[in-house]
Design a protein around this motif. Structure first.
Motif, PDB file in Angstrom:
ATOM      1  N   GLU A   1       5.089 -36.855  19.530  1.00  0.00           N
ATOM      2  CA  GLU A   1       3.993 -37.715  19.230  1.00  0.00           C
ATOM      3  C   GLU A   1       5.071 -39.024  19.627  1.00  0.00           C
ATOM      4  N   THR A   2       4.687 -39.374  21.059  1.00  0.00           N
ATOM      5  CA  THR A   2       5.674 -40.572  21.980  1.00  0.00           C
ATOM      6  C   THR A   2       4.247 -41.991  21.729  1.00  0.00           C
ATOM      7  N   PRO A   3       4.363 -42.748  21.272  1.00  0.00           N
ATOM      8  CA  PRO A   3       3.244 -43.423  21.128  1.00  0.00           C
ATOM      9  C   PRO A   3       4.067 -44.955  22.092  1.00  0.00           C
ATOM     10  N   GLY A   4       2.565 -45.935  22.146  1.00  0.00           N
ATOM     11  CA  GLY A   4       3.106 -46.621  22.438  1.00  0.00           C
ATOM     12  C   GLY A   4       2.679 -47.693  23.473  1.00  0.00           C
ATOM     13  N   HIS A   5       1.679 -46.394  24.791  1.00  0.00           N
ATOM     14  CA  HIS A   5       1.124 -46.681  26.109  1.00  0.00           C
ATOM     15  C   HIS A   5      -0.637 -46.686  25.817  1.00  0.00           C
ATOM     16  N   PHE A   6      -0.709 -45.740  25.004  1.00  0.00           N
ATOM     17  CA  PHE A   6      -2.256 -46.098  24.658  1.00  0.00           C
ATOM     18  C   PHE A   6      -2.548 -46.167  22.992  1.00  0.00           C
TER      19      PHE A   6
ATOM     20  N   ASN B   1       1.597 -51.249  24.384  1.00  0.00           N
ATOM     21  CA  ASN B   1       2.476 -52.159  22.940  1.00  0.00           C
ATOM     22  C   ASN B   1       3.792 -51.927  23.208  1.00  0.00           C
ATOM     23  N   PRO B   2       4.329 -53.247  23.686  1.00  0.00           N
ATOM     24  CA  PRO B   2       5.952 -52.804  24.068  1.00  0.00           C
ATOM     25  C   PRO B   2       6.546 -52.988  22.752  1.00  0.00           C
ATOM     26  N   GLU B   3       6.620 -53.843  22.221  1.00  0.00           N
ATOM     27  CA  GLU B   3       7.296 -53.232  20.286  1.00  0.00           C
ATOM     28  C   GLU B   3       7.344 -51.564  19.599  1.00  0.00           C
ATOM     29  N   VAL B   4       6.621 -51.481  20.094  1.00  0.00           N
ATOM     30  CA  VAL B   4       6.336 -49.330  19.445  1.00  0.00           C
ATOM     31  C   VAL B   4       7.129 -48.855  21.177  1.00  0.00           C
ATOM     32  N   LEU B   5       6.156 -48.880  22.192  1.00  0.00           N
ATOM     33  CA  LEU B   5       6.709 -47.812  23.229  1.00  0.00           C
ATOM     34  C   LEU B   5       8.542 -48.508  23.372  1.00  0.00           C
ATOM     35  N   VAL B   6       8.756 -49.285  23.287  1.00  0.00           N
ATOM     36  CA  VAL B   6      10.332 -49.467  24.415  1.00  0.00           C
ATOM     37  C   VAL B   6      11.304 -48.879  22.801  1.00  0.00           C
TER      38      VAL B   6
END
Length: 260
Positions: free
Chosen positions: A123-128, A162-167
């Motif tokens: 699981e690599t969240p942040g884009h979708f 969501n940059p706060e999740v993706l970064v």
């Protein structure tokens, strides 16, 4: 306008030839003409796992032809995220007692066996907004990343990302030191080190310049003056028009977060 950043040897990247990148005997990447979107086959002992199914029918047909020509059993499909350029062709593929996995449906132990190759679903969240998956081919230490990473565009911190999740996702992945990372878009597969260095360097530089604007009580016009060239070096590989558009929206998305 574009300048090279010195990372031009095959030690750091692999370039697609006629749309295919043979990263190894087991990993085959098909890159489409549509925004250089990738579909990846993991192949072992007559079985295959497909990561993403592409957007236009010719993309699917090229991969289907490969599967037929090599007498492969398509065992599973993993959809990294449900944007059309990554899942529109799903209905063209059929599997032998396999399953389709996405961010809402994946194996309980998050591991699959393709022939003698073990793959892990991450699981690599942040884009979708609904979630993103990446695939780790364990023995070869290769990450099939989906759209959390690109080689032909700056990282996308806007348009629903969501940059706060993706970064934080990217910084966590950086610790794994992958041998190769297959991007969601791009004709080049990059070494893990080069992919992460380029991606995080852009993000860090963008945050730094935006923070300077915010600290000086600058205007939106000042934000818009931050050029892509100030934040990124590998221009020779970029899809220019789309890269400038993403950069424009990234600036505004990060500024909004910084001022809230």
């Amino acid at each position: 306008m574009f300048e090279k950043d010195g990372n031009t040897t095959a030690e750091h990247w692999r370039l697609s030839v006629d749309g295919w990148t043979d990263l190894s005997e087991s990993i085959k990447v098909s890159t489409s003409n549509f925004e250089e979107c990738t579909m990846t086959l993991v192949v072992s002992e007559g079985e295959a796992l497909l990561v993403d199914t592409g957007y236009e029918k010719p993309e699917a047909e090229r991969v289907l032809d490969y599967i037929r020509e090599h007498n492969l059993v398509l065992k599973h499909i993993v959809i990294t995220h449900h944007h059309e350029d990554h899942d529109a062709n799903l209905g063209l593929f059929s599997m032998n007692q396999g399953q389709v996995y996405d961010s809402e449906h994946f194996p309980e132990d998050r591991e699959l066996l393709i022939g003698n190759k073990k793959v892990k679903i991450l699981e690599t969240p942040g884009h979708f907004p609904a979630g993103d998956l990446s695939v780790h081919v364990v023995e070869e230490h290769v990450l099939i990343a989906g759209d959390i990473l690109y080689s032909c565009l700056p990282p996308q911190l806007s348009f629903g990302a969501n940059p706060e999740v993706l970064v934080p996702t990217l910084r966590e992945l950086e610790k794994n030191h992958y041998k190769w990372i297959i991007p969601g878009h791009g004709k080049r597969v990059l070494s893990g080190e080069l992919m992460m260095t380029r991606t995080l360097s852009y993000i860090d530089m963008l945050y730094e310049k935006l923070q300077a604007v915010v600290s000086s009580q600058g205007t939106l016009d000042d934000v818009d003056k931050i050029g892509l060239a100030e934040c990124i070096t590998h221009y020779d590989w970029l899809m220019e028009r789309m890269s400038l558009l993403i950069h424009h929206h990234n600036k505004r998305a990060i500024r909004k977060v910084a001022t809230e």
